[in-house]
Structures are given as structure tokens and as C-alpha cells.
Scaffold this motif. Sequence first.
Motif, mmCIF file in Angstrom:
data_model
loop_
_atom_site.group_PDB
_atom_site.id
_atom_site.type_symbol
_atom_site.label_atom_id
_atom_site.label_comp_id
_atom_site.label_asym_id
_atom_site.label_seq_id
_atom_site.Cartn_x
_atom_site.Cartn_y
_atom_site.Cartn_z
ATOM 1 N N GLY A 89 0.786 -1.225 0.000
ATOM 2 C CA GLY A 89 0.000 0.000 0.000
ATOM 3 C C GLY A 89 0.819 1.276 0.000
ATOM 4 N N HIS A 90 2.075 1.195 -0.464
ATOM 5 C CA HIS A 90 2.946 2.365 -0.488
ATOM 6 C C HIS A 90 2.989 2.972 -1.890
ATOM 7 N N GLY A 91 2.809 4.287 -1.971
ATOM 8 C CA GLY A 91 2.909 4.989 -3.242
ATOM 9 C C GLY A 91 4.372 5.216 -3.615
ATOM 10 N N PHE A 92 4.669 5.136 -4.914
ATOM 11 C CA PHE A 92 6.044 5.269 -5.379
ATOM 12 C C PHE A 92 6.052 5.793 -6.808
ATOM 13 N N ARG A 93 7.255 6.206 -7.252
ATOM 14 C CA ARG A 93 7.446 6.632 -8.646
ATOM 15 C C ARG A 93 8.922 6.501 -9.006
ATOM 16 N N ASP A 94 9.211 6.687 -10.269
ATOM 17 C CA ASP A 94 10.581 6.769 -10.796
ATOM 18 C C ASP A 94 11.450 5.546 -10.494
ATOM 19 N N LEU A 95 10.912 4.341 -10.709
ATOM 20 C CA LEU A 95 11.725 3.149 -10.509
ATOM 21 C C LEU A 95 12.790 3.062 -11.587
ATOM 22 N N ARG A 96 13.993 2.711 -11.170
ATOM 23 C CA ARG A 96 15.101 2.485 -12.096
ATOM 24 C C ARG A 96 15.979 1.406 -11.481
ATOM 25 N N SER A 97 16.649 0.664 -12.317
ATOM 26 C CA SER A 97 17.413 -0.458 -11.780
ATOM 27 C C SER A 97 18.854 -0.452 -12.262
ATOM 28 N N THR A 98 19.705 -1.052 -11.437
ATOM 29 C CA THR A 98 21.105 -1.283 -11.752
ATOM 30 C C THR A 98 21.310 -2.783 -11.664
ATOM 31 N N VAL A 99 21.862 -3.376 -12.731
ATOM 32 C CA VAL A 99 21.959 -4.828 -12.824
ATOM 33 C C VAL A 99 23.420 -5.256 -12.920
ATOM 34 N N THR A 100 23.766 -6.306 -12.182
ATOM 35 C CA THR A 100 25.084 -6.924 -12.263
ATOM 36 C C THR A 100 24.898 -8.399 -12.584
ATOM 37 N N ASP A 101 25.512 -8.854 -13.663
ATOM 38 C CA ASP A 101 25.477 -10.267 -14.048
ATOM 39 C C ASP A 101 26.604 -10.971 -13.297
ATOM 40 N N LEU A 102 26.243 -11.782 -12.314
ATOM 41 C CA LEU A 102 27.256 -12.447 -11.494
ATOM 42 C C LEU A 102 28.048 -13.482 -12.281
ATOM 43 N N ASP A 103 27.480 -13.993 -13.369
ATOM 44 C CA ASP A 103 28.163 -15.018 -14.156
ATOM 45 C C ASP A 103 29.218 -14.453 -15.104
ATOM 46 N N THR A 104 29.163 -13.164 -15.374
ATOM 47 C CA THR A 104 30.156 -12.560 -16.268
ATOM 48 C C THR A 104 31.026 -11.545 -15.545
ATOM 49 N N MET A 105 30.757 -11.332 -14.262
ATOM 50 C CA MET A 105 31.505 -10.356 -13.484
ATOM 51 C C MET A 105 32.952 -10.810 -13.323
ATOM 52 N N LYS A 106 33.849 -9.919 -13.581
ATOM 53 C CA LYS A 106 35.268 -10.214 -13.434
ATOM 54 C C LYS A 106 35.680 -9.935 -11.995
ATOM 55 N N VAL A 107 36.363 -10.890 -11.409
ATOM 56 C CA VAL A 107 36.849 -10.721 -10.045
ATOM 57 C C VAL A 107 38.340 -10.454 -10.110
ATOM 58 N N ASN A 108 38.749 -9.325 -9.586
ATOM 59 C CA ASN A 108 40.171 -8.980 -9.536
ATOM 60 C C ASN A 108 40.745 -9.455 -8.229
ATOM 61 N N ARG A 109 41.602 -10.422 -8.300
ATOM 62 C CA ARG A 109 42.274 -10.928 -7.106
ATOM 63 C C ARG A 109 43.700 -10.380 -7.080
ATOM 64 N N LYS A 110 44.131 -10.020 -5.882
ATOM 65 C CA LYS A 110 45.499 -9.516 -5.735
ATOM 66 C C LYS A 110 46.456 -10.687 -5.896
ATOM 67 N N SER A 111 47.518 -10.434 -6.599
ATOM 68 C CA SER A 111 48.514 -11.476 -6.766
ATOM 69 C C SER A 111 49.277 -11.653 -5.466
ATOM 70 N N ARG A 112 49.928 -12.787 -5.315
ATOM 71 C CA ARG A 112 50.665 -13.080 -4.077
ATOM 72 C C ARG A 112 51.772 -12.057 -3.823
ATOM 73 N N SER A 113 52.342 -11.525 -4.873
ATOM 74 C CA SER A 113 53.453 -10.582 -4.698
ATOM 75 C C SER A 113 52.991 -9.251 -4.131
ATOM 76 N N ARG A 114 51.708 -8.961 -4.219
ATOM 77 C CA ARG A 114 51.174 -7.671 -3.742
ATOM 78 C C ARG A 114 50.612 -7.762 -2.335
#
Length: 115
Positions: A89-114
Motif C-alpha cells: 500500500g505504499h505509493g512510489f514513482r521513478d523506478l530504475r534499476s542497476t543490474v550486475t550479471d554475477l556469471d560474467t563479473m570479473k573478479v580482480n584478485r590480488k597477486s601473491r606478490s602484492r
Amino acid sequence: MSEQHTYRVIVRGTWDGLTEESRSRLLAEAADHGMASMRFTEEGTLSYEASPLKHFSMRYVVVSDAADGEEMAGAIAEDRAETTLRELGHGFRDLRSTVTDLDTMKVNRKSRSRR
């Protein structure tokens, strides 16, 4: 069978035309919908600040066909948000979304030397 991807979607919006009952309920429940409640779930989690009671966000996990892409995942999440907010029962407007595809997301891992 087509490939499924998992998306994290944040739907943001603005409260609009809240009734006094709706406003009172949101203010009374604000502590349950703060920073600690921000989780991505299939049902969605609602978060907002009580002061000012102006904007909100809802976080969703959407699993859909990879071929449909991020745009479809955003549309699904926005539809879920609209349904939930109307049921509450809440009134709202201006919905917009931000989407992240977890299956294509690149994960930057620090190398052992860092380390």
C-alpha cells in the motif's frame, strides 16, 4: 535448455503520494529497513532512511535466461518491486534499476606478490 545467469539487481525509487497510514507504518518500521537489512534475495529486501522519508531501494536476485540479458533482469526486478510496494500500500514513482550479471563479473584478485 538455455543457459541461466544470476543477476543482482538494485531497484531504486522515490516514495510518492503516501497516505498517513503508509507514512506512519514506514516510519515505525524504519529501523528494520536500514543498512543492516540490505541483502540480495529472490523476494527482495526493502531499505530506506526515515529522515527524510524520500527514497528507497530494493535488492533482488534474479535468475533468467542469459540470452535475455541484463535488461530483462532489470524489468523482472522492477515488476517484483511494483507488486510488493502495491501489496504493502505504499505509493512510489521513478523506478530504475542497476543490474550486475554475477556469471560474467570479473573478479580482480590480488597477486601473491602484492600481499
